[in-house]
Design a protein around this motif. Structure first.
Motif, short mmCIF file in Angstrom:
data_model
loop_
_atom_site.label_atom_id
_atom_site.label_comp_id
_atom_site.label_asym_id
_atom_site.label_seq_id
_atom_site.Cartn_x
_atom_site.Cartn_y
_atom_site.Cartn_z
N PRO A 1 0.51 -1.12 0.00
CA PRO A 1 -0.11 0.11 -0.10
C PRO A 1 0.98 1.22 -0.02
CG PRO A 1 -0.92 -1.48 1.38
CD PRO A 1 0.47 -2.10 1.10
N GLU A 2 2.11 1.19 0.46
CA GLU A 2 3.11 2.36 0.77
C GLU A 2 3.83 2.42 -0.58
OE1 GLU A 2 2.87 0.05 2.98
OE2 GLU A 2 1.34 0.91 4.54
N TYR A 3 4.38 1.55 -0.91
CA TYR A 3 5.74 1.49 -1.92
C TYR A 3 5.45 0.53 -3.10
CZ TYR A 3 8.00 4.12 1.82
OH TYR A 3 8.17 4.78 2.72
N PHE A 4 5.99 0.99 -4.14
CA PHE A 4 6.47 0.19 -5.27
C PHE A 4 7.91 -0.22 -4.97
CE2 PHE A 4 2.63 0.66 -7.54
CZ PHE A 4 2.50 -0.32 -8.61
N GLN A 5 8.58 -1.54 -4.94
CA GLN A 5 9.91 -1.69 -4.65
C GLN A 5 10.66 -2.61 -5.73
OE1 GLN A 5 10.90 -1.43 -0.05
NE2 GLN A 5 9.61 -3.16 -0.46
N THR A 12 9.93 3.59 -4.63
CA THR A 12 9.18 4.86 -4.88
C THR A 12 7.74 4.56 -4.04
OG1 THR A 12 8.51 6.54 -6.41
CG2 THR A 12 8.02 4.25 -7.09
N LYS A 13 7.20 5.77 -3.70
CA LYS A 13 5.83 5.79 -3.09
C LYS A 13 4.88 5.08 -4.21
CE LYS A 13 6.47 9.39 0.32
NZ LYS A 13 6.24 10.70 1.13
N ASN A 14 3.90 4.61 -3.82
CA ASN A 14 2.81 4.02 -4.29
C ASN A 14 1.71 4.99 -4.64
OD1 ASN A 14 0.66 2.66 -5.71
ND2 ASN A 14 0.45 1.05 -4.20
N GLU A 25 -3.33 -4.84 -0.19
CA GLU A 25 -3.50 -4.78 1.16
C GLU A 25 -2.07 -5.22 1.98
OE1 GLU A 25 -6.86 -7.10 2.37
OE2 GLU A 25 -8.25 -5.83 1.33
N ARG A 26 -1.38 -5.85 1.31
CA ARG A 26 0.00 -6.32 1.88
C ARG A 26 1.26 -6.24 0.89
NH1 ARG A 26 0.62 -11.33 0.72
NH2 ARG A 26 -1.18 -12.79 -0.03
N GLN A 27 2.13 -6.23 1.49
CA GLN A 27 3.52 -6.33 0.37
C GLN A 27 3.22 -7.75 -0.52
OE1 GLN A 27 7.38 -4.97 1.16
NE2 GLN A 27 8.00 -6.87 0.67
#
Length: 213
Positions: free
Chosen positions: A145-149, A175-177, A184-186
């Motif tokens: 939910p927070e990042y693309f990695q 980078t921020k998503n 909902e989770r990584q």
């Protein structure tokens, strides 16, 4: 830089100035700027990664190999593992703009830095990491939910992991998503991810209709 190369760079840069670029434009830009970059710079590193899909050197390779070796010592030695992205989107943009300034080209806006990093992350999906002629890891995309990695995924070989199907996953780039909010989770992206544009907005397509992620 001769006139032909200058024109190619100018044509490539147009999509960045107009904020219509996708990862193929980033691919071309990295290749065009590679010979004007400093050895071991961010652009030099990324250009080599996109040009050679199996890598046995460079800062990203070194970071992943060192982290793997430290993880293999857990339980037998006291180790300290630093897990953090290699560089951020601000540093990436600064390196590109430094080269463009040296070429007397208009620099890129900070507003595109997130889309630029997303394209780099997508481009490096699936790159294999080689050590002693053996694949020791792979670069994969993860979404939270927070990042693309861009993450390094390695399988440790120490005794503590014997007979266990264990993979170690750790961030390489991030980078921020701001594009995909259904997770909902990584989650590791299992299929090929591509960037594209619609009404100038950066969008994503994952090439599997039945099981998109």
């Amino acid at each position: 830089m001769d006139n032909k190369e200058s024109v190619l760079i100018d044509r490539c840069l147009t999509s960045f100035y107009q904020n219509t670029f996708v990862e193929m434009d980033v691919y071309l830009l990295l290749i065009l700027l590679r010979q004007h970059s400093k050895n071991n710079s961010i652009v030099f590193e990324l250009a080599n990664f996109v040009a050679h899909r199996e890598r046995d050197r460079g800062d990203i390779h070194k970071y992943i190999l060192e982290t793997k070796l430290k993880a293999e010592k857990i339980g037998t030695e006291k180790v300290r593992i630093k897990i953090a992205p290699i560089f951020d989107e601000r540093k990436l943009l600064e390196d590109i703009n430094s080269i463009l300034s040296g070429l007397k080209k208009e620099t890129l806006s900070v507003e595109i830095s997130g889309d630029l990093m997303l394209c780099v992350i997508s481009l490096l999906q699936g790159v294999k990491l080689i050590n002693n002629n053996r694949i020791v890891g792979e670069l994969k995309v993860t979404i939270s939910p927070e990042y693309f990695q861009l993450t390094g995924v390695v399988k440790p070989r120490a005794k503590i992991y014997k007979d266990k199907d264990v993979s170690i996953v750790f961030p390489v780039l991030r980078t921020k998503n701001t594009w995909l909010h259904v997770v909902e989770r990584q989650t590791i992206v299992k299929h090929t991810m591509l960037t594209y544009r619609s009404d100038n907005d950066m969008l994503l397509i994952i090439l599997d209709e039945e099981n998109p992620i």
